[in-house]
Design a protein around this motif. Sequence first.
Motif, PDB file in Angstrom:
ATOM      1  N   SER A 148       0.910  -9.597  -0.884  1.00  0.00           N
ATOM      2  CA  SER A 148       2.099  -9.397  -0.058  1.00  0.00           C
ATOM      3  C   SER A 148       3.364  -9.250  -0.891  1.00  0.00           C
ATOM      4  O   SER A 148       4.392  -8.779  -0.380  1.00  0.00           O
ATOM      5  CB  SER A 148       2.266 -10.573   0.920  1.00  0.00           C
ATOM      6  OG  SER A 148       2.600 -11.764   0.226  1.00  0.00           O
ATOM      7  N   ARG A 152       5.173  -1.750  -2.975  1.00  0.00           N
ATOM      8  CA  ARG A 152       4.639  -1.073  -1.795  1.00  0.00           C
ATOM      9  C   ARG A 152       3.548  -0.071  -2.158  1.00  0.00           C
ATOM     10  O   ARG A 152       2.584   0.102  -1.406  1.00  0.00           O
ATOM     11  CB  ARG A 152       5.764  -0.368  -1.041  1.00  0.00           C
ATOM     12  CG  ARG A 152       6.718  -1.329  -0.338  1.00  0.00           C
ATOM     13  CD  ARG A 152       7.725  -0.575   0.515  1.00  0.00           C
ATOM     14  NE  ARG A 152       8.602  -1.503   1.233  1.00  0.00           N
ATOM     15  CZ  ARG A 152       9.564  -1.126   2.056  1.00  0.00           C
ATOM     16  NH1 ARG A 152       9.771   0.182   2.253  1.00  0.00           N
ATOM     17  NH2 ARG A 152      10.320  -2.010   2.673  1.00  0.00           N
ATOM     18  N   GLN A 155       0.316  -1.962  -2.567  1.00  0.00           N
ATOM     19  CA  GLN A 155      -0.202  -2.356  -1.260  1.00  0.00           C
ATOM     20  C   GLN A 155      -0.803  -1.160  -0.522  1.00  0.00           C
ATOM     21  O   GLN A 155      -1.865  -1.269   0.090  1.00  0.00           O
ATOM     22  CB  GLN A 155       0.908  -2.982  -0.417  1.00  0.00           C
ATOM     23  CG  GLN A 155       1.398  -4.319  -0.938  1.00  0.00           C
ATOM     24  CD  GLN A 155       2.403  -4.952   0.009  1.00  0.00           C
ATOM     25  OE1 GLN A 155       2.348  -4.771   1.218  1.00  0.00           O
ATOM     26  NE2 GLN A 155       3.338  -5.718  -0.537  1.00  0.00           N
ATOM     27  N   ALA A 156      -0.115  -0.025  -0.589  1.00  0.00           N
ATOM     28  CA  ALA A 156      -0.609   1.169   0.099  1.00  0.00           C
ATOM     29  C   ALA A 156      -1.952   1.613  -0.473  1.00  0.00           C
ATOM     30  O   ALA A 156      -2.869   1.979   0.274  1.00  0.00           O
ATOM     31  CB  ALA A 156       0.409   2.301  -0.016  1.00  0.00           C
ATOM     32  N   LEU A 159      -4.643  -0.854   0.751  1.00  0.00           N
ATOM     33  CA  LEU A 159      -4.996  -0.656   2.157  1.00  0.00           C
ATOM     34  C   LEU A 159      -5.772   0.644   2.373  1.00  0.00           C
ATOM     35  O   LEU A 159      -6.639   0.717   3.245  1.00  0.00           O
ATOM     36  CB  LEU A 159      -3.737  -0.669   3.014  1.00  0.00           C
ATOM     37  CG  LEU A 159      -3.035  -2.038   3.110  1.00  0.00           C
ATOM     38  CD1 LEU A 159      -1.653  -1.883   3.722  1.00  0.00           C
ATOM     39  CD2 LEU A 159      -3.872  -3.008   3.931  1.00  0.00           C
ATOM     40  N   ASP A 172      -5.469  -2.136   9.317  1.00  0.00           N
ATOM     41  CA  ASP A 172      -4.254  -2.402  10.097  1.00  0.00           C
ATOM     42  C   ASP A 172      -4.031  -3.905  10.276  1.00  0.00           C
ATOM     43  O   ASP A 172      -2.896  -4.387  10.221  1.00  0.00           O
ATOM     44  CB  ASP A 172      -4.351  -1.735  11.474  1.00  0.00           C
ATOM     45  CG  ASP A 172      -4.124  -0.238  11.404  1.00  0.00           C
ATOM     46  OD1 ASP A 172      -3.526   0.215  10.404  1.00  0.00           O
ATOM     47  OD2 ASP A 172      -4.542   0.469  12.325  1.00  0.00           O
ATOM     48  N   ARG A 175      -2.767  -5.197   7.009  1.00  0.00           N
ATOM     49  CA  ARG A 175      -1.366  -4.800   6.840  1.00  0.00           C
ATOM     50  C   ARG A 175      -0.444  -5.771   7.586  1.00  0.00           C
ATOM     51  O   ARG A 175       0.595  -6.192   7.055  1.00  0.00           O
ATOM     52  CB  ARG A 175      -1.162  -3.371   7.350  1.00  0.00           C
ATOM     53  CG  ARG A 175       0.269  -2.857   7.166  1.00  0.00           C
ATOM     54  CD  ARG A 175       0.434  -1.439   7.706  1.00  0.00           C
ATOM     55  NE  ARG A 175      -0.277  -0.472   6.870  1.00  0.00           N
ATOM     56  CZ  ARG A 175      -1.419   0.121   7.195  1.00  0.00           C
ATOM     57  NH1 ARG A 175      -2.006  -0.158   8.367  1.00  0.00           N
ATOM     58  NH2 ARG A 175      -1.984   0.987   6.400  1.00  0.00           N
ATOM     59  N   GLN A 176      -0.814  -6.142   8.772  1.00  0.00           N
ATOM     60  CA  GLN A 176      -0.023  -7.103   9.544  1.00  0.00           C
ATOM     61  C   GLN A 176      -0.011  -8.476   8.882  1.00  0.00           C
ATOM     62  O   GLN A 176       1.021  -9.158   8.858  1.00  0.00           O
ATOM     63  CB  GLN A 176      -0.579  -7.202  10.962  1.00  0.00           C
ATOM     64  CG  GLN A 176      -0.436  -5.923  11.781  1.00  0.00           C
ATOM     65  CD  GLN A 176      -1.181  -5.982  13.104  1.00  0.00           C
ATOM     66  OE1 GLN A 176      -1.689  -7.020  13.493  1.00  0.00           O
ATOM     67  NE2 GLN A 176      -1.260  -4.848  13.795  1.00  0.00           N
TER      68      GLN A 176
END
Length: 256
Positions: A148, A152, A155-156, A159, A172, A175-176
Amino acid sequence: MANSASGDSVVDRVVRVIEAFPEGADALQLSELAERSGLPLSTAHRLVRQLAGHGLLELGAAGHVRLGLRFWELVNRNSPALALRQAAMPFMEDIQQVLKQNVNLAVLEGWEVLFVERLSRRGSVANRARVAGRMPVHISSAGLALMSHQPRAVQAEYLTQFRDPAGKVTADVVRQMLAETHRQGYAELAGVVDPDTWGIAVPVLDGGKRAVAALGVVVPLAEVRLQALVPALQTAARGIGRQLADSNSFRSTGSR
């Protein structure tokens, strides 16, 4: 380095031999080592003899192969995790003394969490984290705390490639979870790895607010006191971060 018929270099084959040892295995039969490494028995035997000549492996008379003491010495002499463990240990001991439960220290290695230290004591709840053991990011509070606070783009990428082998969690959902962890400053997972435990972790941040490690605890599900636990962990994580900044000797390997 010379390549085999399959295209593997000598280094590739040596790594396959070393990686063939499963966690907790004291020794393997040479034939089993060859099978686990995917090498012909003759090739595995030759490499084992060469590595044993340097003390990196030990080859017993009955064909048992063990990791050598020299291997342990070299790995630990200049381990990148050594400075992190030294900086974190006083803070981990303080938390463990108060909680009398498990305290973990982890880093991000690829898309997994690698645990570099763990403190526990008799009577602690079950803790599946093992030193030098790994867990997927999404089932570990330490993993969520680490991911976290990555850039970014990292993280992308994570994911994009994410797949849950159990098929229960989607990208998803993860991601949340990452967004919520970043917002509140800590990660919590109740009963995910063990139904009777709660994992709570906070990031250890560098000067750029990127997580280089995660400090976490595993406590009984019925005894969670977030209002007391989280501030204590965050204070300890800041202390570890300051120690690392002063020593300037640790850099997380981060993502792939």
